[in-house]
Design an enzyme around this catalytic site. Structure first.
Site, PDB file in Angstrom:
ATOM      1  N   ASP A  70     -15.111  -4.885   5.959  1.00  0.00           N
ATOM      2  CA  ASP A  70     -15.661  -5.978   5.091  1.00  0.00           C
ATOM      3  C   ASP A  70     -16.602  -5.459   3.868  1.00  0.00           C
ATOM      4  O   ASP A  70     -16.805  -4.318   4.010  1.00  0.00           O
ATOM      5  CB  ASP A  70     -16.592  -6.832   5.885  1.00  0.00           C
ATOM      6  N   ASN A 138     -24.438 -15.126  14.507  1.00  0.00           N
ATOM      7  CA  ASN A 138     -23.887 -16.383  14.529  1.00  0.00           C
ATOM      8  C   ASN A 138     -22.655 -16.366  15.110  1.00  0.00           C
ATOM      9  O   ASN A 138     -21.614 -17.148  14.896  1.00  0.00           O
ATOM     10  CB  ASN A 138     -23.760 -16.831  12.953  1.00  0.00           C
ATOM     11  N   HIS A 140     -20.076 -14.077  14.158  1.00  0.00           N
ATOM     12  CA  HIS A 140     -19.076 -13.579  13.263  1.00  0.00           C
ATOM     13  C   HIS A 140     -18.470 -12.103  13.909  1.00  0.00           C
ATOM     14  O   HIS A 140     -19.363 -11.394  14.454  1.00  0.00           O
ATOM     15  CB  HIS A 140     -19.503 -13.502  11.864  1.00  0.00           C
ATOM     16  N   GLU A 145     -17.063 -15.517   9.227  1.00  0.00           N
ATOM     17  CA  GLU A 145     -18.157 -16.534   9.741  1.00  0.00           C
ATOM     18  C   GLU A 145     -17.545 -17.819  10.209  1.00  0.00           C
ATOM     19  O   GLU A 145     -16.374 -18.151  10.019  1.00  0.00           O
ATOM     20  CB  GLU A 145     -18.602 -16.912   8.211  1.00  0.00           C
TER      21      GLU A 145
END
Ligand code: F6R
Length: 244
Positions: A70, A138, A140, A145
């Site tokens: 990423d 969260n 991810h 996401e």
């Protein structure tokens, strides 16, 4: 496909060693291997351990190719926050992987169109042997996401407020965290022959339990590792697993 192999380690040192054993097992197998290495803090000790093994002559990385997981969007190429630079410092240079063996995610022009080509080329080259992942607070994986479905492709994404808050610790403040990014999709990641998820620290306690013990679904993208195609190893330190 089977249940993830969960290993709870006492501390960061044990996590780094156990992770390095998994990577070495893949790298020392015959033939070329394609690895996707997460940046972030969790795998840093493991990359150091791998570099030390290589320096001792215990690990041969000449057949390793790297695919970027990423990257932030909207940065100049030499911006201090570029994740490619982080990967270069922590993975490529210590493990002596030259530029000709690195596939860098697109960040210019029509990025989504370029991502579709990138993903096709990744499939055509045989896909991913090992993906090394960290876990967002969260849920991810990479920058997939929530909500991200298991079929999500390599694409541009808006980072969530949770991720921007969590990544502020890398760059100084939330204002310094880019708000858009590009990520390998869950689809190519979940088709990797091996997945290794590294989780450390009490701040990951709730989410690692949700990912491994809660419902599988797009609200916790990491839960999809339980439906991955290949083998899955989850290395968790005691602080993350017990929440202390
Ligand atoms: C980094 C990445 C992220 C991190 C995750 C955990 O390339 O893809 O998904 O792995 O945010 O980050 P750390 O390890 O810093 O807690």
């Amino acid at each position: 496909m089977g249940e993830p192999h969960l290993v709870v380690l006492d501390d960061a040192r044990a996590l780094a060693r156990a992770g390095a054993d998994v990577v070495a097992g893949v790298v020392n197998a015959d033939g070329p291997v394609t690895i996707v290495p997460a940046t972030g803090e969790t795998p840093v000790g493991m990359y150091e351990e791998l570099a030390a093994r290589r320096a001792r002559g215990d690990l041969d990385t000449r057949d390793v190719s790297i695919v970027q997981l990423d990257e932030y969007l909207g940065l100049e190429p030499d911006d201090r926050r570029a994740l490619f630079g982080w990967m270069k410092r922590t993975v490529l240079e210590p493990l002596a992987v030259g530029a000709e063996r690195v596939a860098r995610l697109p960040t210019e022009g029509d990025v989504d169109a370029a991502c579709a080509i990138f993903e096709r080329e990744l499939d055509a080259s045989g896909g991913i042997d090992l993906v090394i992942l960290g876990l967002g607070t969260n849920g991810h994986l990479g920058f997939n996401e929530p909500p991200s479905d298991a079929s999500s492709v390599t694409r541009t994404v808006d980072l969530t407020a949770d991720t921007i808050a969590a990544n502020a610790r890398y760059w100084g403040s939330e204002r310094d965290v880019p708000t858009r990014a590009v990520t390998l999709g869950l689809r190519p990641l979940l088709e990797a022959r091996h997945i290794m998820l590294l989780v450390a620290g009490a701040s990951k306690h709730t989410i690692v339990r949700r990912a491994l013990e809660g419902p599988v679904g797009e609200d916790v993208p990491a839960s999809f590792v339980r439906e991955a195609r290949g083998s899955v190893t989850v290395l968790v330190d005691r602080a993350a697993w017990e929440g202390e």
